[in-house]
Scaffold this motif. Sequence first.
Motif, mmCIF file in Angstrom:
data_model
loop_
_atom_site.group_PDB
_atom_site.id
_atom_site.type_symbol
_atom_site.label_atom_id
_atom_site.label_comp_id
_atom_site.label_asym_id
_atom_site.label_seq_id
_atom_site.Cartn_x
_atom_site.Cartn_y
_atom_site.Cartn_z
ATOM 1 N N GLY A 7 36.019 38.444 33.516
ATOM 2 C CA GLY A 7 37.099 37.477 33.566
ATOM 3 C C GLY A 7 36.804 36.252 32.727
ATOM 4 O O GLY A 7 35.658 35.975 32.386
ATOM 5 N N ALA A 38 42.452 34.886 32.845
ATOM 6 C CA ALA A 38 42.921 34.125 34.005
ATOM 7 C C ALA A 38 44.330 33.615 33.763
ATOM 8 O O ALA A 38 44.672 33.219 32.644
ATOM 9 C CB ALA A 38 41.986 32.948 34.260
ATOM 10 N N PRO A 41 42.830 29.184 35.475
ATOM 11 C CA PRO A 41 41.435 29.092 35.922
ATOM 12 C C PRO A 41 41.234 27.881 36.834
ATOM 13 O O PRO A 41 41.587 26.770 36.447
ATOM 14 C CB PRO A 41 40.635 28.926 34.627
ATOM 15 C CG PRO A 41 41.595 29.152 33.504
ATOM 16 C CD PRO A 41 42.969 28.969 34.042
ATOM 17 N N GLU A 75 45.544 39.187 37.011
ATOM 18 C CA GLU A 75 45.644 37.771 37.389
ATOM 19 C C GLU A 75 46.939 37.160 36.862
ATOM 20 O O GLU A 75 47.506 36.263 37.490
ATOM 21 C CB GLU A 75 44.418 36.988 36.901
ATOM 22 C CG GLU A 75 43.158 37.373 37.653
ATOM 23 C CD GLU A 75 41.935 36.542 37.310
ATOM 24 O OE1 GLU A 75 42.003 35.688 36.399
ATOM 25 O OE2 GLU A 75 40.894 36.759 37.955
ATOM 26 N N SER A 82 43.551 31.558 39.653
ATOM 27 C CA SER A 82 42.897 32.857 39.509
ATOM 28 C C SER A 82 41.522 32.836 40.162
ATOM 29 O O SER A 82 40.534 32.444 39.553
ATOM 30 C CB SER A 82 42.774 33.214 38.024
ATOM 31 O OG SER A 82 44.043 33.280 37.429
ATOM 32 N N THR A 87 40.943 38.750 42.802
ATOM 33 C CA THR A 87 41.001 39.734 41.720
ATOM 34 C C THR A 87 40.186 40.969 42.064
ATOM 35 O O THR A 87 40.639 42.103 41.864
ATOM 36 C CB THR A 87 40.492 39.108 40.404
ATOM 37 O OG1 THR A 87 41.314 37.977 40.109
ATOM 38 C CG2 THR A 87 40.521 40.100 39.262
#
Length: 194
Positions: A7, A38, A41, A75, A82, A87
Amino acid sequence: MKSCLFGGTFDPPHLGHLIIAQTIFEAENFDRIVFIPAFLPPHKNGQDISSVDHRMEMLNIAIRENPNFVLSDIEIKRKGLSYSIDTIIDYKAQNNIKTDDLYYLIGSDTLKQFHKWKDPKSILEEARVIVAIRPGFRPSDIPNWILSKIQFASIPRVEISSTTIRKRWSEDKTIRYMVTESVWQYINKENLYL
């Protein structure tokens, strides 16, 4: 299927990301590396980042020639902040994958803040966390309850960051050899980071 989730914001995705992913893929014999951009984020809340569409397209361009790399919009579809634990749980459910076959890749710089993440203990229970060691990392900085549950991987030292790329581009300096040529062309065509 032995999968590793990777990620990040990927703004832009660069050669360092690709080198890390390929090195981990080979070292751990994964079936695939799953790149997960993301939506928002948590650690960059309030910071200016490129649109989801731009980041998804750049990542798609960057990885499309490697059959071992796949792109997931998990996401993006979920929206909101995220969080890694969300996830991991969603990915396991959607792909019917077991904990032993699911890895979650983070950098050693990120590991220093891992204890502050949402449900860090659950992350360690739901996936096998693999940490790419970066320069200057000291395991003594990490609590034992985390160290006992993670796996370290050595990767080539690649001193490239998305922040540096954006800064260089805005200063009209070259980003050649930092991103793939196709990503460079996309950044140029879309007038990103100006």
